[in-house]
Design a protein around this motif. Structure first.
Motif, PDB file in Angstrom:
ATOM      1  N   MET A   1       0.829  -1.200   0.000  1.00  0.00           N
ATOM      2  CA  MET A   1       0.000   0.000   0.000  1.00  0.00           C
ATOM      3  C   MET A   1       0.868   1.257   0.000  1.00  0.00           C
ATOM      4  SD  MET A   1      -3.451  -0.985   0.516  1.00  0.00           S
ATOM      5  CE  MET A   1      -4.014   0.620   0.931  1.00  0.00           C
ATOM      6  N   GLY A   2       2.170   1.096   0.003  1.00  0.00           N
ATOM      7  CA  GLY A   2       3.040   2.264  -0.034  1.00  0.00           C
ATOM      8  C   GLY A   2       3.193   2.915   1.316  1.00  0.00           C
ATOM      9  N   ARG A   3       3.628   4.173   1.284  1.00  0.00           N
ATOM     10  CA  ARG A   3       3.788   4.910   2.524  1.00  0.00           C
ATOM     11  C   ARG A   3       3.492   6.378   2.272  1.00  0.00           C
ATOM     12  NH1 ARG A   3      10.180   4.305   2.602  1.00  0.00           N
ATOM     13  NH2 ARG A   3      10.650   6.058   1.266  1.00  0.00           N
ATOM     14  N   ILE A   4       3.195   7.064   3.358  1.00  0.00           N
ATOM     15  CA  ILE A   4       2.950   8.507   3.305  1.00  0.00           C
ATOM     16  C   ILE A   4       4.035   9.149   4.150  1.00  0.00           C
ATOM     17  CG2 ILE A   4       1.334  10.354   3.894  1.00  0.00           C
ATOM     18  CD1 ILE A   4      -0.913   8.257   3.655  1.00  0.00           C
ATOM     19  N   GLU A   5       4.679  10.177   3.589  1.00  0.00           N
ATOM     20  CA  GLU A   5       5.735  10.869   4.325  1.00  0.00           C
ATOM     21  C   GLU A   5       5.275  12.282   4.654  1.00  0.00           C
ATOM     22  OE1 GLU A   5       9.329  10.771   2.062  1.00  0.00           O
ATOM     23  OE2 GLU A   5       9.658   8.647   2.486  1.00  0.00           O
ATOM     24  N   ASN A  17       4.313   7.156   7.565  1.00  0.00           N
ATOM     25  CA  ASN A  17       3.109   6.466   7.987  1.00  0.00           C
ATOM     26  C   ASN A  17       2.750   5.455   6.904  1.00  0.00           C
ATOM     27  OD1 ASN A  17       0.749   5.674   9.137  1.00  0.00           O
ATOM     28  ND2 ASN A  17      -0.328   7.608   8.860  1.00  0.00           N
ATOM     29  N   TYR A  18       2.507   4.218   7.332  1.00  0.00           N
ATOM     30  CA  TYR A  18       2.129   3.171   6.392  1.00  0.00           C
ATOM     31  C   TYR A  18       0.630   2.920   6.503  1.00  0.00           C
ATOM     32  CZ  TYR A  18       7.109   2.444   6.141  1.00  0.00           C
ATOM     33  OH  TYR A  18       8.451   2.631   5.949  1.00  0.00           O
TER      34      TYR A  18
END
Length: 186
Positions: A1-5, A17-18
């Motif tokens: 699902m990727g990540r948010i930085e 944040n994953y």
């Protein structure tokens, strides 16, 4: 699902944040919540023996159940509770009020519609005043065949009272009563 930085504008600290996939079987997303829930439940265990009692609807009733889920599921819980209450009241060692935790399963492991309820039952009860605890000893709680007979009659009566046309059912229903130790396994 990727990540948010995320990066702080002032101090330039970078945070990652994953996002959760939300799948209850995903070890990275749900394992922590599952373990927290399990630990909370284990803290609530009483110092006694536990039994896992299962009441299953026969395959002939599954169509009725699927069409009238709210009515049949309510009858399933009430009939299971009434069955256990009648056995607890007649038991010479217990003969009192009982408590249990019930979980509805609607499907089998093969994902077939297979409604049944699991009851995690401690082998103790309160007397009528609610003060004295009576405890049953040993690895035997109740006879599963007798549980099934009483459960069948109570389910049949509950659905008849709800004005549902009860399908023909087999004479033998399935109920199971297994000793599960101190409750951790259940």
């Amino acid at each position: 699902m990727g990540r948010i930085e995320y990066q702080c504008r002032d101090c330039k600290t970078l945070q990652q944040n994953y996002p959760s996939c939300g799948n209850r079987h995903c070890p990275s997303c749900q394992q922590h919540h599952n373990m927290q829930w399990l630990q909370h439940q284990q803290q609530r265990l009483l110092p006694t023996q536990y039994y896992l009692v299962t009441f299953t609807l026969p395959s002939q009733w599954r169509g009725l159940c699927y069409g009238y889920q709210k009515t049949v599921f309510n009858a399933l819980f009430n009939s299971a509770t009434d069955t256990l209450a009648s056995f607890f009241n007649r038991d010479k060692q217990l003969g009192a009020q009982f408590g249990c935790c019930m979980v509805l399963h609607t499907h089998s492991r093969q994902l077939e519609f297979h409604p049944h309820v699991h009851c995690i039952v401690p082998a103790l009860a309160l007397d009528k005043s609610g003060k004295l605890v009576k405890q049953k000893r040993g690895r035997y709680l109740f006879n599963a065949q007798n549980l099934a007979k009483v459960f069948r009659a109570k389910m049949h009566q509950a659905l008849t009272d709800a004005k549902l046309k009860v399908p023909r059912s087999p004479n033998s229903w399935i109920a199971d009563c297994q000793h599960v130790g101190q409750g951790e396994q259940a």
